[in-house]
Design a protein around this motif. Structure first.
Motif, PDB file in Angstrom:
ATOM      1  N   LYS A 265       0.831  -1.206   0.000  1.00  0.00           N
ATOM      2  CA  LYS A 265       0.000   0.000   0.000  1.00  0.00           C
ATOM      3  C   LYS A 265       0.864   1.254   0.000  1.00  0.00           C
ATOM      4  O   LYS A 265       0.601   2.205  -0.755  1.00  0.00           O
ATOM      5  N   ASP A 266       1.914   1.270   0.823  1.00  0.00           N
ATOM      6  CA  ASP A 266       2.803   2.434   0.900  1.00  0.00           C
ATOM      7  C   ASP A 266       3.497   2.688  -0.438  1.00  0.00           C
ATOM      8  O   ASP A 266       3.636   3.839  -0.877  1.00  0.00           O
ATOM      9  N   GLN A 269       1.072   3.964  -3.228  1.00  0.00           N
ATOM     10  CA  GLN A 269       0.707   5.373  -3.070  1.00  0.00           C
ATOM     11  C   GLN A 269       1.667   6.306  -3.799  1.00  0.00           C
ATOM     12  O   GLN A 269       1.328   7.455  -4.068  1.00  0.00           O
ATOM     13  N   GLN A 270       2.848   5.797  -4.142  1.00  0.00           N
ATOM     14  CA  GLN A 270       3.821   6.619  -4.860  1.00  0.00           C
ATOM     15  C   GLN A 270       3.572   6.634  -6.368  1.00  0.00           C
ATOM     16  O   GLN A 270       4.188   7.429  -7.083  1.00  0.00           O
ATOM     17  N   TYR A 274      -2.571   5.995  -8.494  1.00  0.00           N
ATOM     18  CA  TYR A 274      -3.117   5.465  -7.250  1.00  0.00           C
ATOM     19  C   TYR A 274      -4.499   6.027  -6.909  1.00  0.00           C
ATOM     20  O   TYR A 274      -5.428   5.249  -6.624  1.00  0.00           O
ATOM     21  N   ASP A 285      -7.740  -1.478  -0.104  1.00  0.00           N
ATOM     22  CA  ASP A 285      -6.327  -1.328   0.239  1.00  0.00           C
ATOM     23  C   ASP A 285      -5.492  -2.541  -0.156  1.00  0.00           C
ATOM     24  O   ASP A 285      -4.280  -2.441  -0.330  1.00  0.00           O
TER      25      ASP A 285
END
Length: 404
Positions: A265-266, A269-270, A274, A285
């Motif tokens: 997920k992290d 997000q980049q 997204y 998620d």
């Protein structure tokens, strides 16, 4: 024009170079996947007269080192789906299956499809990491399911039905209430041997210690149900060891899987798409990063049909003369990982039944027409991908225009 056919295998590859009219420029030879040998290969190929294109099969991870090295050296590299090479005609009654024959076959494929060869472009670091994480997540999830089934099988012999006592969702750390409950109350005798008041007090302390909500009504329900259960294995140290080892193994894998999911997920997000992907109904998620990992950069697909073909949810064409089939199965030639993720998204849509969602409306229409389960689910996945392609492509194009 020169075509370099590379038959890829683990650690080494077979290379052959051909030109039109059956001319073999370089007979098949072996090359190890070492940086020194790949640099020598790149220099040798760049010294050939005329334009040179390298063709290799898109096989697992084995092709990536050689494709990356040759691409970085400035050569035109094309990674082709192995299905296309397999279906390509040998033009021979003698079916030879050797690395040398395969390398020449790939080179001939490149000559016959010169104009259609697509340039290989390495995934950027973020997308590569996301896809690698997703493959690891899938592996741990598969093993987690096996360990979960094993634990349930053991508990059916000591505390039948304990896995159905609670409906609490999985916590962020991977723990589940029924698993933690079974760690302490691993045998039904540990519940029914106590009075209702004694069990309620012990259950209350257990909930407080593990951070779960307590309900005296739930305690009474568990205690009453325990009196009807039949245990096969005795309540002794050996049985306790088997149960607790199974619990520890499951919790360890669950923790790793949960940490991978959060990391995915992290990283997701980049990626620029997204917010668009996460806004689509049925994508959460967990499934959102999985979709982005398996699809990659949507701009590498020149049209919607290319994306649905990559996923293997496009229907097979079946027409001959005046006969034309109206209902055809999906090709299933694409990514099985992507198809699995798409079906999970479709299951979410079926369960939630959002009446204003176009994908659900389409599936519901097919279902009302009497189409079988796999037919309307595959059709829904196809439509979802087409919408995904349009939304993400449009958003990325707008983002580029804004930056310019």
């Amino acid at each position: 024009m020169n075509t370099v056919g590379i038959d890829v295998s683990k650690g080494k590859s077979m290379v052959a170079v051909a030109r039109p009219f059956g001319q073999v420029v370089l007979k098949p030879f072996s090359v190890s996947h070492l940086s020194s040998e790949l640099r020598k290969l790149a220099i040798s190929l760049k010294s050939l007269e005329g334009e040179t294109r390298v063709i290799l099969e898109h096989t697992g991870r084995y092709y990536e080192p050689i494709a990356l090295m040759l691409h970085t050296a400035g050569l035109f590299v094309s990674a082709v789906n192995p299905k296309l090479i397999k279906d390509y005609g040998n033009n021979s009654l003698r079916q030879a299956k050797t690395d040398k024959a395969d390398a020449l076959k790939i080179a001939r494929y490149g000559l016959d499809n010169w104009a259609e060869l697509r340039l290989y472009t390495p995934m950027d670091t973020i997308r590569y990491q996301l896809k690698t994480l997703n493959r690891q997540y899938a592996l741990y999830t598969k093993n987690k399911t096996a360990l979960k089934n094993n634990l349930i099988s053991l508990l059916d012999q000591t505390y039948p039905g304990v896995n159905a006592l609670f409906t609490s969702p999985v916590r962020e750390d991977g723990h589940q209430k029924w698993v933690d409950f079974a760690t302490t109350f691993w045998h039904v005798e540990g519940v029914r041997s106590l009075s209702l008041n004694a069990f309620t007090q012990r259950y209350h302390k257990w909930c407080k210690r593990h951070g779960y909500s307590f309900s005296s009504a739930k305690a009474a329900e568990i205690h009453a149900a325990s009196k009807e259960q039949i245990a096969i294995l005795p309540k002794d140290s050996l049985t306790k060891m088997l149960i607790q080892q199974a619990v520890q193994s499951l919790n360890a894998l669950s923790k790793v899987a949960s940490s991978l999911r959060l990391e995915m997920k992290d990283i997701a997000q980049q990626l620029p798409e997204y917010p668009v992907v996460m806004a689509m109904y049925g994508v959460g998620d967990s499934l959102g990063p999985q979709l982005m990992a398996e699809i990659g950069d949507v701009r590498r697909f020149h049209k919607r049909n290319a994306l649905t073909a990559f996923a293997g949810v496009d229907p097979k064409a079946n027409q001959s003369g005046t006969r034309e089939s109206k209902s055809n199965p999906a090709t299933k030639h694409g990514s099985p990982k992507l198809r699995k993720t798409l079906f999970l998204v479709m299951e979410t849509l079926i369960k939630k039944s959002p009446l204003d969602d176009p994908v659900f409306q389409f599936m519901d229409k097919k279902r009302a027409e009497g189409k079988p389960y796999h037919v309307y689910m595959t059709a829904g996945a196809n439509k979802f991908l087409r919408i995904y392609y349009g939304k993400v492509r449009e958003y990325l194009a707008t983002l580029v225009d804004t930056l310019e």
